[in-house]
Design an enzyme around this catalytic site. Structure first.
Site, short mmCIF file in Angstrom:
data_model
loop_
_atom_site.label_atom_id
_atom_site.label_comp_id
_atom_site.label_asym_id
_atom_site.label_seq_id
_atom_site.Cartn_x
_atom_site.Cartn_y
_atom_site.Cartn_z
N ASP A 91 0.84 -1.25 0.09
CA ASP A 91 0.01 0.06 -0.04
C ASP A 91 1.00 1.14 -0.12
O ASP A 91 0.59 2.17 -0.59
CB ASP A 91 -0.90 0.15 1.27
N TYR B 11 2.13 1.98 -3.35
CA TYR B 11 1.21 2.25 -4.26
C TYR B 11 0.79 3.82 -3.89
O TYR B 11 0.64 4.74 -4.84
CB TYR B 11 -0.17 1.41 -4.20
N SER C 30 -38.68 4.25 -23.02
CA SER C 30 -38.65 2.73 -23.20
C SER C 30 -39.49 2.09 -24.45
O SER C 30 -40.01 3.18 -25.29
CB SER C 30 -39.32 2.16 -21.95
N LEU C 31 -39.60 0.89 -24.56
CA LEU C 31 -40.18 0.44 -25.70
C LEU C 31 -41.62 -0.31 -25.18
O LEU C 31 -41.41 -1.09 -24.10
CB LEU C 31 -39.30 -0.52 -26.73
N LYS D 164 -33.72 -6.69 -31.15
CA LYS D 164 -33.86 -6.15 -29.87
C LYS D 164 -32.70 -6.54 -29.20
O LYS D 164 -32.57 -7.74 -28.64
CB LYS D 164 -35.03 -6.35 -29.17
N ARG E 122 -29.26 5.34 -19.24
CA ARG E 122 -30.55 5.56 -19.24
C ARG E 122 -31.14 6.24 -18.03
O ARG E 122 -32.00 7.18 -18.19
CB ARG E 122 -31.33 4.35 -19.59
N CYS F 141 -35.67 -22.54 10.55
CA CYS F 141 -34.88 -21.67 9.77
C CYS F 141 -33.36 -22.28 9.62
O CYS F 141 -32.67 -22.55 10.61
CB CYS F 141 -34.79 -20.31 10.20
N CYS G 110 -30.79 -19.83 11.30
CA CYS G 110 -30.72 -19.73 12.86
C CYS G 110 -31.41 -20.57 13.55
O CYS G 110 -31.21 -20.72 14.86
CB CYS G 110 -31.30 -18.11 13.13
N CYS H 231 -31.85 -13.67 13.33
CA CYS H 231 -31.34 -14.38 12.29
C CYS H 231 -30.29 -13.85 11.35
O CYS H 231 -30.51 -12.58 10.90
CB CYS H 231 -32.35 -14.73 11.45
#
Ligand code: IVH
Length: 736
Positions: free
Chosen positions: A46, A49, A105-106, A138, A159, A463, A466, A485
């Protein structure tokens, strides 16, 4: 690698020497960036750099005329630990740059009847004049607007929301199919033109990119093994599909040469032409685009009837897998531009064009196992893991099945009720479908004669993350432990950081998993307390300090967001971007919303009794009250829209002004400020050029930007000046 210094202070080096050294340093830094961020395979420390970077910055400071727009210093800057210097959000600004003309848009059709109705409407509007359609593939990539001024490439914008998008000039500059200058050889070039096209990555380029990544992965793994480190997951992983790489590479804040070079833009529409020859037909537009040196879609045909449109789509669909690019249908557009005018547009799409989409891609696959994913609200989703297949020419099995160029390894089984209804079991043969960007789904089971089936699948009663006892909520089964969880927490953080919420760059997926698993983050508020040293778990993965700094800076930069984003981030049930915006407008401040009654909520457009109750209930939940208190304690603030100047107050002072931002402005994140200014009619761009009207320079501004502005005579606005001008704008609104 040792850091070379040419000796002497920057100011003393001659221009020629400086130029050469800047080029050498820029290249070295770019290379290290790639190694650092993308490949997790740093080559220098680092400190080394940082020294390179400092040297480059010093040189550029002394020779502002030698600063390239694409210099590494113009993108992500090195930060002191966790401190927001205002420069960290590189050049890309969410929703920052307004389009010259809205990018609509289309409208789309999935069956012939809908195409027929479209044709009828066109016939009716043209009062019997026969329409001629131009048919095009398309393309399935990312939409982009290219702006050329006096023939020179000026900027590229995504866009976004159709009105304004992100400035992605820095990446598009590297795209080979985007000429820096439009050719004047066979067609005159207008003064200003906005070209619309699709950014794609050809399959062949995509595969070459993945091969390169595979080589780097092997190298990184070899190194890891040599150094006795765990080699699993080391090095760059293969990308799954060209479309996502294309849009990712485009939006990446920092230029990634390797990817940008492999992008292609295919141009298909011209918007907003200033000067130049008037065009009469779309076929004319396409040939002008080609004459200027842009690439346009191939296999363009014309048609006069619905049958011809259907035949064109059929032919393309038959060839779909052998094309070098992804398409998801065909587009029929009126050829005559005057006729287009007569048809007009809705706020969403033009009435003169229609996309006739392909049916979703389906393929059979075998279920290798069924696992359970835990969502943000605790809902358990059964997911089929698909058996790997051995490609004919491959040496090893692929991790899933190929569905139109995309490797699919998992497909959703929706919910408890669906998996029971379809009776899908481990080992079954199933039909898998993928439509567009949505998660692949298991459509049905494929009957197999004489094959013994596995035991019926049962959704887990606890679950999987958890161990809490699961509960049934209608067709869903869910983990009730919203507080403890870890899987729910991870999903909540991912949602909090996502694009329509806090929009935190770089915080997703595995990064979140690691933060939660390492116990560094146990709630969204903890994110804002993170320091670079807390990210120690990532050091083991070879993530460089710079990566960790950037992550911390990206989080800190989002301490203040507009109230609507804040609400989306919290995950208020039923509250997406649109409802959040209405809530933010109606209540102004978070506190006012927190005190709202169900009746008041219900009075809002788009909020019915069920949603109103759900919002009220959510705000009263103990965990939510606690989270809000924690966020407040961590300095996270929801900016009331009322404090921001009214976006409709198109104060003359900002309208159409080209503005560049640098440095930190108290109380605003950079993106927030950009969207405020865009709201007032300004155009926020990334680099100071002769076209720039104003440079807003807050605390700690980028020196090269300031110097460039002075050199070019661009007006500078400091924080006070900015506030005054915003204040005046706001006052102008109040006076109405
Ligand atoms: S014309 C105003 N032509 O599809 C209409 N769009 O779903 C301008 N797309 O955002 C669009 N191929 O990015 C047009 N041949 C083509 C296209 C195309 C792909 C994309 C486009 C647009 C999206 C709309």
């Amino acid at each position: 690698m040792a850091v070379q210094r040419t000796g002497g202070v920057a100011g003393q080096s001659s221009s020629a020497e400086a130029r050469a050294e800047i080029a050498r340093l820029s290249e070295a830094i770019r290379r290290h960036n790639t190694l650092y961020y993308r490949l997790s395979a740093p080559e220098v420390s680092d400190a080394e750099y940082d020294a390179l970077f400092e040297r480059l910055r010093a040189l550029e400071g002394a020779h502002p005329d030698l600063v390239h727009a694409d210099s590494p210093t113009q993108g992500v800057e090195v930060l002191s630990d966790g401190v927001d210097t205002g420069e960290e959000v590189a050049v890309g600004l969410e929703g920052g740059v307004e389009h010259l003309a809205p990018m609509l848009s289309l409208d789309s059709a999935h069956d012939l009847e809908t195409v027929g109705r479209f044709h009828e409407r066109v016939l009716e509007a043209l009062e019997g004049e026969p329409p001629r359609y131009v048919l095009e593939p398309k393309l399935d990539g990312a939409s982009v607007e290219l702006v050329y001024r006096d023939g020179a490439f000026e900027r590229a914008v995504t866009r976004g929301d159709g009105r304004a998008g992100e400035d992605v000039t820095h990446n598009v500059t590297r795209v080979r199919s985007v000429p820096r200058r439009l050719s004047r050889e066979s067609a005159p070039v207008p003064r200003e033109v906005s070209i619309r096209g699709e950014v794609i990555m050809y399959r062949s380029d995509f595969e070459a990119l993945n091969e390169e990544r595979a080589r780097k992965r092997e190298e990184a793994m070899r190194l890891a093994r040599e150094e006795g480190r765990d080699a699993t997951g080391v090095g760059p992983q293969p990308y799954k599909n060209p479309r996502n790489v294309a849009s990712g590479a485009l939006r990446q804040l920092e230029l990634d040469e390797a990817k940008a070079r492999r992008l292609t833009v295919l141009a298909f529409e011209l918007l907003e032409v200033e000067g130049g020859e008037p065009l009469e037909t779309h076929t004319g537009t396409l040939s002008v685009l080609g004459a200027w040196g842009l690439l346009t879609p191939e296999r363009v045909r014309t048609a006069r009837s619905v049958d011809e449109i259907a035949a064109y789509r059929g032919a393309f669909e038959a060839d779909r897998d052998s094309l070098d690019y992804e398409i998801d249908g065909v587009v029929a557009k009126l050829d005559d531009l005057a006729q287009r005018e007569r048809l007009g547009s809705t706020s969403h799409h033009p009435r003169w064009a229609l996309a006739y989409k392909f049916p979703p891609r389906q393929r059979e696959a075998r279920v290798a196992g069924i696992l359970t994913q835990v969502g943000r609200t605790g809902v358990l989703t059964p997911v089929a893991r698909l058996e790997a297949v051995w490609p004919e020419d491959g040496l090893e099995p692929e991790a899933g099945i190929r569905l139109g160029g995309v490797l699919v390894s998992r497909a959703s089984l929706h919910n408890r009720e669906e998996v029971e209804r379809k009776d899908i079991r481990e080992g079954d043969r199933v039909l898998v479908q993928r439509a567009g960007d949505v998660i692949p789904q298991v459509v049905a089971r494929v009957e197999e004669e004489g094959v013994e089936r596995g035991a019926p699948y049962r959704m887990p009663s606890a679950c999987p993350a958890c161990g809490a006892k699961a509960v049934d909520r209608g067709p869903f089964r869910a983990c009730p432990d919203q507080v403890g969880c870890p899987a729910q927490l991870k999903a909540r953080i991912a949602h909090f950081a996502s694009r329509h919420a806090f929009d935190i760059e770089g915080l997703a997926g595995r990064t979140i998993d690691r933060l939660v698993d390492a116990g560094v983050v146990s709630g969204v508020a903890d994110l804002f307390e993170l320091a670079v040293d807390d990210l120690a778990p990532f050091v083991k993965e070879g993530k460089a300090t710079q990566w960790r700094r950037n992550l911390v800076a990206a989080i800190h930069a989002r301490r203040e967001v507009a109230l609507d984003r804040f609400l989306v981030g919290l995950g208020v049930p039923h509250v997406g971007a649109a409802v959040a915006r209405s809530l933010a407008h109606r209540f102004g401040e978070l506190e006012a919303l927190r005190g709202a009654t169900v009746e008041e909520l219900q009075a809002i457009h788009g909020v019915g009794p069920i949603i109103a109750e759900a919002i009220r209930g959510f705000l009263d939940r103990r965990e939510v009250v606690e989270t809000l208190a924690e966020l407040e304690a961590s300095g996270v603030r929801a900016l009331p829209l009322s404090l921001l100047p009214d976006v409709d107050a198109a104060a003359d002072e900002w309208r159409d002004k080209r503005v560049v931002l640098t440095g930190r402005i108290e109380g605003y994140s950079r993106r927030e400020l950009a969207s405020v200014l865009v709201g007032l009619g300004a155009r926020v761009t990334a680099t100071v050029t002769g076209q720039t009207d104003l440079l807003v320079a807050g605390a700690n501004p980028g020196r090269s930007k300031v110097e460039k502005a002075i050199e070019l005579g661009v007006e500078l606005l400091d924080e006070r000046g900015l506030r005054e001008r915003l204040g005046r704008s706001a006052a102008a609104t109040q006076a109405r």
